[in-house]
Design an enzyme around this catalytic site. Structure first.
Site, PDB file in Angstrom:
ATOM      1  N   HIS A 180     -63.774  27.266 -28.329  1.00 38.53           N
ATOM      2  CA  HIS A 180     -64.505  26.496 -27.320  1.00 38.53           C
ATOM      3  C   HIS A 180     -63.571  25.481 -26.704  1.00 38.53           C
ATOM      4  O   HIS A 180     -62.714  24.931 -27.407  1.00 38.53           O
ATOM      5  CB  HIS A 180     -65.709  25.782 -27.969  1.00 38.53           C
ATOM      6  CG  HIS A 180     -66.713  25.328 -26.971  1.00 38.53           C
ATOM      7  ND1 HIS A 180     -66.604  24.116 -26.327  1.00 38.53           N
ATOM      8  CD2 HIS A 180     -67.813  25.931 -26.480  1.00 38.53           C
ATOM      9  CE1 HIS A 180     -67.623  24.006 -25.494  1.00 38.53           C
ATOM     10  NE2 HIS A 180     -68.372  25.084 -25.552  1.00 38.53           N
ATOM     11  N   GLU A 216     -72.375  31.436 -28.874  1.00 35.81           N
ATOM     12  CA  GLU A 216     -72.687  32.801 -28.457  1.00 35.81           C
ATOM     13  C   GLU A 216     -72.827  33.774 -29.619  1.00 35.81           C
ATOM     14  O   GLU A 216     -73.530  34.774 -29.513  1.00 35.81           O
ATOM     15  CB  GLU A 216     -71.604  33.316 -27.490  1.00 35.81           C
ATOM     16  CG  GLU A 216     -71.404  32.461 -26.267  1.00 35.81           C
ATOM     17  CD  GLU A 216     -72.551  32.533 -25.278  1.00 35.81           C
ATOM     18  OE1 GLU A 216     -73.719  32.621 -25.726  1.00 35.81           O
ATOM     19  OE2 GLU A 216     -72.291  32.497 -24.084  1.00 35.81           O
TER      20      GLU A 216
HETATM   21  N1  ACO Z   1     -60.007  34.730 -30.026  1.00 34.61           N
HETATM   22  C1  ACO Z   1     -58.665  34.782 -30.185  1.00 34.61           C
HETATM   23  N2  ACO Z   1     -57.847  33.837 -29.672  1.00 34.61           N
HETATM   24  C2  ACO Z   1     -58.407  32.830 -28.997  1.00 34.61           C
HETATM   25  C3  ACO Z   1     -59.787  32.726 -28.805  1.00 34.61           C
HETATM   26  C4  ACO Z   1     -60.609  33.729 -29.364  1.00 34.61           C
HETATM   27  N3  ACO Z   1     -61.926  33.704 -29.233  1.00 34.61           N
HETATM   28  N4  ACO Z   1     -60.060  31.621 -28.088  1.00 34.61           N
HETATM   29  C5  ACO Z   1     -58.886  31.039 -27.813  1.00 34.61           C
HETATM   30  N5  ACO Z   1     -57.879  31.781 -28.361  1.00 34.61           N
HETATM   31  C6  ACO Z   1     -56.464  31.480 -28.344  1.00 34.61           C
HETATM   32  C7  ACO Z   1     -55.832  31.787 -26.999  1.00 34.61           C
HETATM   33  O1  ACO Z   1     -55.394  33.105 -26.924  1.00 34.61           O
HETATM   34  C8  ACO Z   1     -54.701  30.789 -26.988  1.00 34.61           C
HETATM   35  O2  ACO Z   1     -53.719  31.260 -27.856  1.00 34.61           O
HETATM   36  P1  ACO Z   1     -52.144  31.169 -27.463  1.00 34.61           P
HETATM   37  O3  ACO Z   1     -51.881  29.722 -27.194  1.00 34.61           O
HETATM   38  O4  ACO Z   1     -51.473  31.731 -28.652  1.00 34.61           O
HETATM   39  O5  ACO Z   1     -52.006  32.008 -26.208  1.00 34.61           O
HETATM   40  C9  ACO Z   1     -55.309  29.564 -27.667  1.00 34.61           C
HETATM   41  O6  ACO Z   1     -56.315  30.064 -28.534  1.00 34.61           O
HETATM   42  C10 ACO Z   1     -55.920  28.548 -26.704  1.00 34.61           C
HETATM   43  O7  ACO Z   1     -56.743  29.234 -25.799  1.00 34.61           O
HETATM   44  P2  ACO Z   1     -57.226  28.626 -24.425  1.00 34.61           P
HETATM   45  O8  ACO Z   1     -57.553  29.778 -23.525  1.00 34.61           O
HETATM   46  O9  ACO Z   1     -56.289  27.604 -23.928  1.00 34.61           O
HETATM   47  O10 ACO Z   1     -58.514  27.864 -24.822  1.00 34.61           O
HETATM   48  P3  ACO Z   1     -59.702  27.476 -23.868  1.00 34.61           P
HETATM   49  O11 ACO Z   1     -60.083  26.095 -24.188  1.00 34.61           O
HETATM   50  O12 ACO Z   1     -59.441  27.784 -22.454  1.00 34.61           O
HETATM   51  O13 ACO Z   1     -60.761  28.530 -24.422  1.00 34.61           O
HETATM   52  C11 ACO Z   1     -62.704  29.776 -24.494  1.00 34.61           C
HETATM   53  C12 ACO Z   1     -62.096  28.367 -24.533  1.00 34.61           C
HETATM   54  C13 ACO Z   1     -62.555  30.348 -23.091  1.00 34.61           C
HETATM   55  C14 ACO Z   1     -64.172  29.675 -24.868  1.00 34.61           C
HETATM   56  C15 ACO Z   1     -61.938  30.694 -25.512  1.00 34.61           C
HETATM   57  O14 ACO Z   1     -62.015  30.159 -26.804  1.00 34.61           O
HETATM   58  C16 ACO Z   1     -62.463  32.134 -25.502  1.00 34.61           C
HETATM   59  O15 ACO Z   1     -62.043  32.926 -24.669  1.00 34.61           O
HETATM   60  N6  ACO Z   1     -63.388  32.475 -26.457  1.00 34.61           N
HETATM   61  C17 ACO Z   1     -63.956  33.814 -26.465  1.00 34.61           C
HETATM   62  C18 ACO Z   1     -65.070  33.915 -25.416  1.00 34.61           C
HETATM   63  C19 ACO Z   1     -66.316  33.145 -25.806  1.00 34.61           C
HETATM   64  O16 ACO Z   1     -66.764  33.187 -26.949  1.00 34.61           O
HETATM   65  N7  ACO Z   1     -66.917  32.464 -24.806  1.00 34.61           N
HETATM   66  C20 ACO Z   1     -68.131  31.676 -24.972  1.00 34.61           C
HETATM   67  C21 ACO Z   1     -67.825  30.215 -25.007  1.00 34.61           C
HETATM   68  S1  ACO Z   1     -69.276  29.247 -25.356  1.00 34.61           S
HETATM   69  C22 ACO Z   1     -70.031  29.067 -23.825  1.00 34.61           C
HETATM   70  O17 ACO Z   1     -69.421  29.020 -22.791  1.00 34.61           O
HETATM   71  C23 ACO Z   1     -71.502  28.994 -23.799  1.00 34.61           C
END
Ligand code: ACO
Length: 374
Positions: free
Chosen positions: A251, A309
């Protein structure tokens, strides 16, 4: 703008509004909705009470609640033009989130009022779900509450109290969540002086994306694909190694477990214990534990924890909803939160208009192109 201008491309950490609606504490893992801890409010209030709370700042009196329920019930009938549009969408097998966006635009034909938008959103989703199945939409019932009527319009069967409570808990849990992407979208549109229907339609478009509200379907599909506990580690490890994200984890704000996940996990456990597939519930818990361990291993220091989620998927599945209805059901709830933000934005409006840093070419001069007449 100078070269050392600070740019926050995802607007992380930028405070762009003051709100009395909800507070998201990402380090403590706390969510407060209009003064109430989310777990306390979500598990006890009806959706009508929570909506009123956000729109008016306080819970309704008995008389206010009665008249709000009646007002919502009086707006549930779908306009013929909306049904016609939904039939067209069903014929083209349009995704339910897109059908909701398209059909919500038709609400302007009958009203631009908040109560009409909130009342019609579930009627649209339920009617569309049935049209997709080749079934006739079910007429709404004015004697049922908002959550019960949604389940009734989906199935044509009056839901029992346990299922209604589970849905109310879900709708209350996700009704508002600070300045998330769809809420921000709504506030941006309202800040231009535009109308409520436009703002909600825009917000639905933002919510649809898999990085925001589109995750629960894929999260459940992963659990189904895993199928049995022994396969969880292999499937999840392969996904991470292939560079995929595990849906339902991570998140932007929460760096500990999303408190909404706890509320929904408890609601799902209650629902599944009484009337559901406990094997699926146990498998989901195992998948969660395995995913958290692997994220810790591969993404150490990123603090990726379970988000709302993951258990949304389980709870809505337990309620009998198909995966394509998960995000539209999220939108049905969040519509009340978006409207609360619209009210707040209007009360102290300032056009939301950030700036950008130009990094394109300079010094170009217009020249007539060879071959163009002249
Ligand atoms: N699985 C694996 N790796 C992840 C995940 C995940 N769910 N989430 C983040 N990461 C990793 C990224 O790949 C990145 O790794 P790296 O630096 O080695 O490349 C690191 O963690 C940071 O990721 P960011 O994209 O900078 O984090 P951000 O704050 O933008 O992400 C988000 C938030 C978009 C929710 C992300 O965690 C994600 O894509 N999760 C999966 C989708 C999801 O569950 N969405 C629902 C969110 S809740 C809502 O909106 C109601």
């Amino acid at each position: 703008m100078t070269s050392d201008t600070l740019i926050s491309s995802g607007l992380d950490g930028v405070v762009a509004a003051r709100t009395r609606l909800s507070q998201v504490d990402g380090d403590a893992g706390e969510l407060i909705i209009a003064g109430f801890p989310v777990g306390d409010l979500a598990a006890h209030a009806t959706f009508e009470e929570t909506t009123w709370l956000l729109w008016h700042g306080d819970l309704p009196t008995g008389a206010e609640l009665e008249s709000f329920r009646a007002d919502l019930a009086a707006h549930r009938e779908l306009p013929p033009a909306t049904v016609a549009v939904l039939r067209e969408c069903a014929g083209a097998r349009i995704d339910p989130m897109d059908a909701l966006r398209i059909a919500l635009g038709t609400v302007s034909l009958v009203s631009t009022e908040a109560v009409a938008i909130v009342a019609l959103a579930p009627a649209i989703v339920a009617a569309y779900a049935r049209l997709l199945e080749g079934l006739t939409p079910v007429a709404p019932r004015a004697d049922l509450g908002h959550a019960a009527n949604y389940l009734y319009m989906l199935t044509g069967v009056e839901p029992d109290a346990e299922r209604v409570r589970a849905l109310e808990t879900y709708l209350n849990t996700v009704i508002d969540h600070g300045l998330n992407a769809s809420t921000f979208t709504c506030r941006v549109i309202i800040s231009t002086g535009s109308d409520l229907v436009s703002a909600i339609v825009g917000a639905v478009g933002a919510l649809k994306g898999p990085l925001h509200g589109g995750a629960p379907g894929p999260a459940l599909e992963t659990v189904f694909k895993i199928g049995e506990a022994a396969r969880a580690e292999g499937v999840l490890r392969a996904k991470i190694e292939a560079g995929e994200r595990l849906m339902g984890f991570g998140h932007r704000v929460y760096k500990v477990r999303d408190p909404r996940a706890d509320v929904l996990a408890a609601a799902a456990e209650r629902l599944f214990t009484r009337a559901g597939d406990m094997r699926l519930y146990a498998l989901a818990r195992h998948v969660e534990r395995t995913a958290l361990a692997l994220l810790d291993e591969y993404k150490a220091g990123r603090r990726l924890k379970t988000n709302v989620e993951f258990y949304t998927a389980l709870l809505l599945h337990g309620l009998g909803l198909d995966v394509p209805l998960f995000t539209p059901t999220f939108a049905i709830s969040r519509a009340s939160g978006w409207i609360a933000h619209a009210i707040e934005q209007r009360a102290a409006n300032r056009l939301i208009r950030p700036t950008s840093e130009y990094v394109g070419p300079r010094g170009r001069r217009w020249q007539a192109h060879a071959g163009i007449a002249g």
